[in-house]
Write an enzyme that holds these catalytic residues in place. Structure first.
Site, PDB file in Angstrom:
ATOM      1  N   GLY A   1       4.352  -2.973   0.136  1.00 32.13           N
ATOM      2  CA  GLY A   1       3.806  -2.032  -0.831  1.00 32.13           C
ATOM      3  C   GLY A   1       2.979  -2.669  -1.924  1.00 32.13           C
ATOM      4  O   GLY A   1       2.611  -2.010  -2.889  1.00 32.13           O
TER       5      GLY A   1
ATOM      6  N   GLU B   1     -13.545  -3.767  -1.025  1.00 32.26           N
ATOM      7  CA  GLU B   1     -12.444  -2.802  -0.885  1.00 32.26           C
ATOM      8  C   GLU B   1     -12.975  -1.444  -0.443  1.00 32.26           C
ATOM      9  O   GLU B   1     -13.946  -0.920  -0.991  1.00 32.26           O
ATOM     10  CB  GLU B   1     -11.732  -2.656  -2.236  1.00 32.26           C
ATOM     11  CG  GLU B   1     -10.239  -2.721  -2.136  1.00 32.26           C
ATOM     12  CD  GLU B   1      -9.750  -4.066  -1.628  1.00 32.26           C
ATOM     13  OE1 GLU B   1      -9.357  -4.147  -0.448  1.00 32.26           O
ATOM     14  OE2 GLU B   1      -9.726  -5.035  -2.399  1.00 32.26           O
TER      15      GLU B   1
ATOM     16  N   ASP C   1      -7.564  -5.753   7.607  1.00 30.95           N
ATOM     17  CA  ASP C   1      -6.270  -6.407   7.464  1.00 30.95           C
ATOM     18  C   ASP C   1      -5.862  -7.120   8.746  1.00 30.95           C
ATOM     19  O   ASP C   1      -5.383  -8.261   8.715  1.00 30.95           O
ATOM     20  CB  ASP C   1      -5.197  -5.376   7.081  1.00 30.95           C
ATOM     21  CG  ASP C   1      -5.467  -4.718   5.747  1.00 30.95           C
ATOM     22  OD1 ASP C   1      -6.370  -5.178   5.015  1.00 30.95           O
ATOM     23  OD2 ASP C   1      -4.784  -3.728   5.428  1.00 30.95           O
TER      24      ASP C   1
ATOM     25  N   GLY D   1      -0.021  -4.149  -1.451  1.00 31.81           N
ATOM     26  CA  GLY D   1      -1.426  -4.260  -1.105  1.00 31.81           C
ATOM     27  C   GLY D   1      -1.778  -5.592  -0.476  1.00 31.81           C
ATOM     28  O   GLY D   1      -2.939  -5.985  -0.449  1.00 31.81           O
ATOM     29  N   LEU D   2      -0.780  -6.303   0.056  1.00 28.06           N
ATOM     30  CA  LEU D   2      -1.003  -7.606   0.687  1.00 28.06           C
ATOM     31  C   LEU D   2      -0.877  -7.513   2.204  1.00 28.06           C
ATOM     32  O   LEU D   2      -0.782  -8.515   2.889  1.00 28.06           O
ATOM     33  CB  LEU D   2      -0.018  -8.640   0.132  1.00 28.06           C
ATOM     34  CG  LEU D   2      -0.079  -8.829  -1.386  1.00 28.06           C
ATOM     35  CD1 LEU D   2       0.950  -9.855  -1.838  1.00 28.06           C
ATOM     36  CD2 LEU D   2      -1.480  -9.250  -1.835  1.00 28.06           C
TER      37      LEU D   2
ATOM     38  N   GLU E   1      -1.725   1.164  13.713  1.00 27.11           N
ATOM     39  CA  GLU E   1      -1.668   1.653  12.335  1.00 27.11           C
ATOM     40  C   GLU E   1      -2.303   3.038  12.207  1.00 27.11           C
ATOM     41  O   GLU E   1      -1.767   3.924  11.550  1.00 27.11           O
ATOM     42  CB  GLU E   1      -2.373   0.663  11.404  1.00 27.11           C
ATOM     43  CG  GLU E   1      -2.274   1.044   9.951  1.00 27.11           C
ATOM     44  CD  GLU E   1      -1.834  -0.099   9.059  1.00 27.11           C
ATOM     45  OE1 GLU E   1      -1.774   0.109   7.845  1.00 27.11           O
ATOM     46  OE2 GLU E   1      -1.549  -1.198   9.568  1.00 27.11           O
TER      47      GLU E   1
ATOM     48  N   TYR F   1      -5.598   7.999   0.019  1.00 27.78           N
ATOM     49  CA  TYR F   1      -6.434   7.157   0.878  1.00 27.78           C
ATOM     50  C   TYR F   1      -7.278   8.027   1.801  1.00 27.78           C
ATOM     51  O   TYR F   1      -8.488   7.840   1.948  1.00 27.78           O
ATOM     52  CB  TYR F   1      -5.533   6.213   1.676  1.00 27.78           C
ATOM     53  CG  TYR F   1      -6.244   5.069   2.362  1.00 27.78           C
ATOM     54  CD1 TYR F   1      -6.188   3.783   1.845  1.00 27.78           C
ATOM     55  CD2 TYR F   1      -6.955   5.268   3.529  1.00 27.78           C
ATOM     56  CE1 TYR F   1      -6.822   2.723   2.484  1.00 27.78           C
ATOM     57  CE2 TYR F   1      -7.592   4.215   4.174  1.00 27.78           C
ATOM     58  CZ  TYR F   1      -7.518   2.946   3.644  1.00 27.78           C
ATOM     59  OH  TYR F   1      -8.160   1.907   4.278  1.00 27.78           O
TER      60      TYR F   1
ATOM     61  N   SER G   1       1.930  -4.569   6.620  1.00 30.27           N
ATOM     62  CA  SER G   1       1.868  -3.842   7.895  1.00 30.27           C
ATOM     63  C   SER G   1       1.078  -4.631   8.936  1.00 30.27           C
ATOM     64  O   SER G   1       1.518  -4.756  10.087  1.00 30.27           O
ATOM     65  CB  SER G   1       1.251  -2.455   7.685  1.00 30.27           C
ATOM     66  OG  SER G   1      -0.028  -2.550   7.098  1.00 30.27           O
TER      67      SER G   1
END
Length: 395
Positions: A135, A36, A185, A137-138, A173, A237, A141
């Protein structure tokens, strides 16, 4: 679930245009098994695509006006702009909101990024539906970006490969939406395969499929969506990313990828406490990804639990991106017998994952629900996932 969602995309397109689409394309969300905030530091990640998908029903317009119109089941009104206006709309200046509704900035940003890459084509209508939780975290987007990019790549005859399309999604993004994310992602959404995680070097973009053998080992992966929404384009972030860049500059290297665990004592001497802890998370997380890949290959999925737990502790204490709901989910799952658990995704909300015995799904689910109720938190949404296929054309 997915068949209905694909049919919904077609129905939405027909409602919008009065005709059938030229095709339906889809791309999945992803779960990051480990790694992460390493991606934008040129490091290593180990995500996998999940069965939850976003569908884009798309058709070329025959009115000759060169316009693109996007509609979605999660917005009341469609958004329509001229293709030639995209260069006026994007890029989005840092720290500002896109000049179109944020949900529409994803597909429109993909169209803009493809044109930036040299693709050209006629106007389009795009209808989007999704069963990827937003929203959580999967990476809902990246699923939008992957489905849209796949469709436009075909309909505009752009001829781009999957890695190039992942780059298009990241550009959308980063520069259209204004979210300073890495490329993990988009790569996971484009390259996913059943029963495999993607070992990705975010510097070279070399990607290797690593069999995970979850079902074969009698295990399951439980997603615990805290329903605490997060947004990558907001400050936390960006602050973490800036700290990483500051740490790399202090160490005199291009990125934290070039800092090893052995370099941490020197880093601690040179940095303030907060910057050092941000750096320590990224450096140790990179090592945990490498260790997880090795352990999966040598000993199988049952042996990675301690690495997942260590990853969560690092995100909680050093990177400080967890929230009480995520910590509660992880602690409750472990107390109920999970082999390992960690938050997944960018943090500040979203979901945690737990590696559990297949026959313990209900037991762990009940324990997490009870812990949330005891803490006065909103009930989580809990479900299992398996590694799934990446972006493709459905019809």
């Amino acid at each position: 679930m997915t068949t209905t969602t694909a049919a919904q995309a077609t129905a939405l397109f027909t409602d919008l245009t009065g005709r059938t689409p030229d095709g339906v394309w889809s791309a999945p969300g992803r779960v990051n098994l480990i790694g992460e905030h390493t991606d934008y530091n040129d490091g290593f990640v180990l995500p996998f695509a999940i069965p939850h998908r976003t569908y884009a029903a798309v058709g070329v317009r025959d009115d000759g006006l060169g316009r693109v119109r996007v509609a979605s089941t999660f917005a009341d009104e469609p958004v329509e702009v001229a293709l030639d206006e995209l260069d006026d709309l994007f890029p989005t200046p840092s720290g500002t909101a896109p000049r179109v509704p944020e949900w529409a900035a994803y597909p429109l940003g993909v169209a803009w990024a493809l044109r930036q890459a040299g693709a050209e084509g006629r106007g389009l209508d795009i209808a989007i539906t999704s069963d990827v939780p937003v929203g959580a975290g999967l990476s809902s987007s990246a699923a939008i970006e992957g489905a849209t990019a796949s469709a436009l790549n075909d309909l505009w005859d752009a001829g781009l490969d999957r890695i190039a399309l992942a780059r298009v999604g990241r550009k959308a993004e980063n520069e259209a939406v204004g979210a300073p994310t890495g490329i993990m992602d988009q790569m996971a959404s484009m390259l996913g395969e059943p029963d495999a995680a993607i070992f990705l070097d975010c510097r070279s973009l070399d990607a290797v499929l690593v069999p995970v053998g979850i079902a074969e080992a009698g295990l399951a992966i439980l997603v615990m969506d805290t329903r605490v929404k997060h947004a990558h384009s907001t400050g936390g972030y960006g602050e973490r990313r800036a700290a990483c860049e500051r740490g790399a500059a202090i160490m005199g290297v291009p990125s934290l990828r070039d800092v090893s665990v052995d370099d941490l004592p020197r880093a601690e001497e040179l940095m303030d406490d907060v910057t050092f802890r941000r750096v320590r998370h990224v450096v140790t997380e990179n090592q945990r990804v490498l260790d997880t890949v090795r352990v999966l290959r040598e000993d199988g999925a049952r042996a990675i639990g301690d690495l997942l737990v260590a990853s969560h502790a690092s995100m909680r204490d050093d990177f400080e991106i967890s929230v009480p709901e995520l910590d509660t989910a992880v602690e409750a799952a472990l107390a109920a017998g999970a082999i390992g658990a960690r938050m997944t995704g960018g943090g500040f909300g979203g979901a945690a994952i737990a590696l559990i015995e297949q026959d313990a799904v209900q037991q762990v689910t009940d324990a997490v629900n009870a812990a949330f109720a005891a803490s006065g938190f909103t009930a989580p949404v809990i479900f299992t996932v398996t590694p799934a296929a990446g972006a493709h054309r459905d019809s």
